[in-house]
Design a protein around this motif. Sequence first.
Motif, PDB file in Angstrom:
ATOM      1  N   TYR A  18       0.841  -1.199   0.000  1.00 20.41           N
ATOM      2  CA  TYR A  18       0.000   0.000   0.000  1.00 20.41           C
ATOM      3  C   TYR A  18       0.875   1.246   0.000  1.00 20.41           C
ATOM      4  N   GLN A  19       0.334   2.314  -0.536  1.00 20.51           N
ATOM      5  CA  GLN A  19       1.084   3.563  -0.606  1.00 20.51           C
ATOM      6  C   GLN A  19       1.583   3.965   0.781  1.00 20.51           C
ATOM      7  N   ASP A  20       2.861   4.342   0.846  1.00 24.13           N
ATOM      8  CA  ASP A  20       3.568   4.737   2.072  1.00 24.13           C
ATOM      9  C   ASP A  20       3.944   3.565   2.964  1.00 24.13           C
ATOM     10  N   THR A  41       7.112   7.976  -5.341  1.00 32.53           N
ATOM     11  CA  THR A  41       5.774   7.759  -4.803  1.00 32.53           C
ATOM     12  C   THR A  41       4.845   7.475  -5.967  1.00 32.53           C
ATOM     13  N   ILE A  51       0.673   5.600  -7.014  1.00 33.42           N
ATOM     14  CA  ILE A  51      -0.101   4.363  -7.039  1.00 33.42           C
ATOM     15  C   ILE A  51       0.004   3.745  -8.427  1.00 33.42           C
ATOM     16  N   ASP A 111      -0.795  -0.027  -4.100  1.00 34.46           N
ATOM     17  CA  ASP A 111      -2.245   0.178  -4.074  1.00 34.46           C
ATOM     18  C   ASP A 111      -2.621   1.329  -3.143  1.00 34.46           C
ATOM     19  N   ASP A 112      -3.826   1.808  -3.310  1.00 40.19           N
ATOM     20  CA  ASP A 112      -4.352   2.901  -2.496  1.00 40.19           C
ATOM     21  C   ASP A 112      -4.934   2.327  -1.204  1.00 40.19           C
ATOM     22  N   ALA A 152      -6.738   3.698   0.911  1.00 40.21           N
ATOM     23  CA  ALA A 152      -8.089   4.202   1.161  1.00 40.21           C
ATOM     24  C   ALA A 152      -9.156   3.229   0.648  1.00 40.21           C
ATOM     25  N   LEU A 153      -8.747   2.295  -0.244  1.00 44.70           N
ATOM     26  CA  LEU A 153      -9.697   1.338  -0.811  1.00 44.70           C
ATOM     27  C   LEU A 153      -9.808   0.069   0.018  1.00 44.70           C
ATOM     28  N   HIS A 156      -2.144  -1.518   8.626  1.00 45.78           N
ATOM     29  CA  HIS A 156      -2.811  -0.590   7.715  1.00 45.78           C
ATOM     30  C   HIS A 156      -3.906   0.115   8.517  1.00 45.78           C
ATOM     31  N   THR A 198      -5.131   7.675   5.944  1.00 47.46           N
ATOM     32  CA  THR A 198      -4.515   6.365   6.095  1.00 47.46           C
ATOM     33  C   THR A 198      -3.102   6.502   6.659  1.00 47.46           C
TER      34      THR A 198
END
Length: 577
Positions: free
Chosen positions: A292-294, A371, A373, A405-406, A408-409, A441, A507
């Motif tokens: 996931y991102q970050d 960085t 996605i 991946d994001d 937030a999803l 996460h 997130t």
Amino acid sequence: MECPPRPGTNPPLPTPDDLAVGPDGNVYFLEPAMNVVVQLFKDWVGAAVFFFIPGLLSTRGQRRMCGASLSAAEKHGGSTMSRWGRLRCGIIARFLALFCVAAFTPRAKVQSQEVMIRGTGQMVPVCKLTDLDSNVSFFSADTDFIVAFNLHNISESPCVPQPSVAFPQFDQEQVREARPFGLCTDCEDRLPNGQYRVHDPVVLNPGEIGHQTYRWKTVAPAETVKCLHLRALFTPVLVVAPTLFKQVCSEIAVSRTYAGAFVPPAPKDEPHTDEAQRSELFVLSSRKPRYYQDEMFTLHVGLVNSVAGSPSSEECPTLFLRERSPDGATRFDEVPPSGFKTCRSFSLGADRNADWQSGFEVDSGVRSRWTGIGEHNFELFQPVHSSRDDRIQFVRSNKLTVQIDDPALIPRKWQGKVKGVGVDVTLDKDAYQLGEDVPLHIAIENFDAPVPIYAIDPVWDPYPAIGIEVRDAAGRLLPENERSSNEMLWMGHGRGPVAYPAGNVVTIERTLAGQGWLPNRPAVYTVVVTWCPLDGTHFEPGPGLPRKDDIKTYATVQAAATFRIVGEPSPASHWEP
């Protein structure tokens, strides 16, 4: 439950080393110093902005969060840190970067998105970053050093590559005493009267390659000329390879774009070959194919054939990581092993006894160099020798693709929801191998609180922003001798609480080892995440900290997730090439 932060080992923070906004508008990270250099280009309304920050500022003595007043010693687990070090510089770098991005963002109207081809009247679109796969090579030719970029059109349509706006970053100690060298654009086409020859633009059809070169003298033409060491070159590929660059003793000549791949003149008795460049001697892999991102992760390096031994005789491997982001932006960075038994330097938490036979880790660059996605492509190189045409030869790894991946999803359960605010923690799986880190996460949200909600920003001050702890099956808080850490240290920026508008999911990516809560023995455990947003009814707008009397905890919300540590490998704990 005590609100965060709880004194102890601290989590990692994004490392904004040396911040720079390149000509393409992207934010890049190099290494720490502080000078601000802005170069404007007459034929391109934009700027290349670089920040070098040596360290300044001082910290505030105390921070207050969730009703608990913490000293500097408490925030750092009992040891006072008198300097912010590298990370404190990030606050200034980020501020200046945002200012310069706003002030010098390229304007699409200035540069046409299509080019007319003379004679045919055909309009061909300009190549976007995503249209090109750019690669870099290094050559020496007598007293010249050449950095060549091959631009491969991987799109399905013809396009015209635009000459990139370059900018060199020299050694900052040297440029304090000597004037840095500039660029000479299209020097090969400059006529004696100062005008330039006109050339038709190069059109790259799908699958075709063009090239552009950057060339400079490596020998000073006179004793009065001081040669400089080059740290990085902002070009079609951001190249941060100080050990590969030879000293710069002249202007850097930037060529126009030519059709075909760059081929240096080879000796008559030795035809040009790329055999060494193509050989895969080591394997590059990641623990998971998707992150996931970050989410922080390293890349694992191992030999294709462990019997063959190390690719070179270097005591400490010199490695270069090529990374291509989903938007087409590409970097070529010198990266040391995170830990290697014959290397003097190492990263906190890395295996310091690693070698080629056992395999070792390198920094992926997430949250510091790139960085975005989507699919990120990685390839690792190690220089081995120079060919007779003075091309620097590399052995390399396989090409590794990692999907970002994001977060937030992620479907959230939001089991922790009180008075219109909530927190959630999601794990990748239920069981982890002993010693395997556990990614967390986390999400926090102001759903519909009736008052303004403020809280510590998890990017700028990650440790006090959220509370994390682990309990055993009996509900007992895990003592220090039953948990391990990756030795990461947290340092804060001293920002005050920020507003959390209703409806925005924030997130946060953490790991148990990064927090100092990774269990060191097999059992069943529960990780508990605590968030304490503040009632901002009486907060006054502005960058300063709110008054002590105005800081009131609005609610304490918690979320928990249960997992198991096993003594044998668990699913998805292996490295994936």
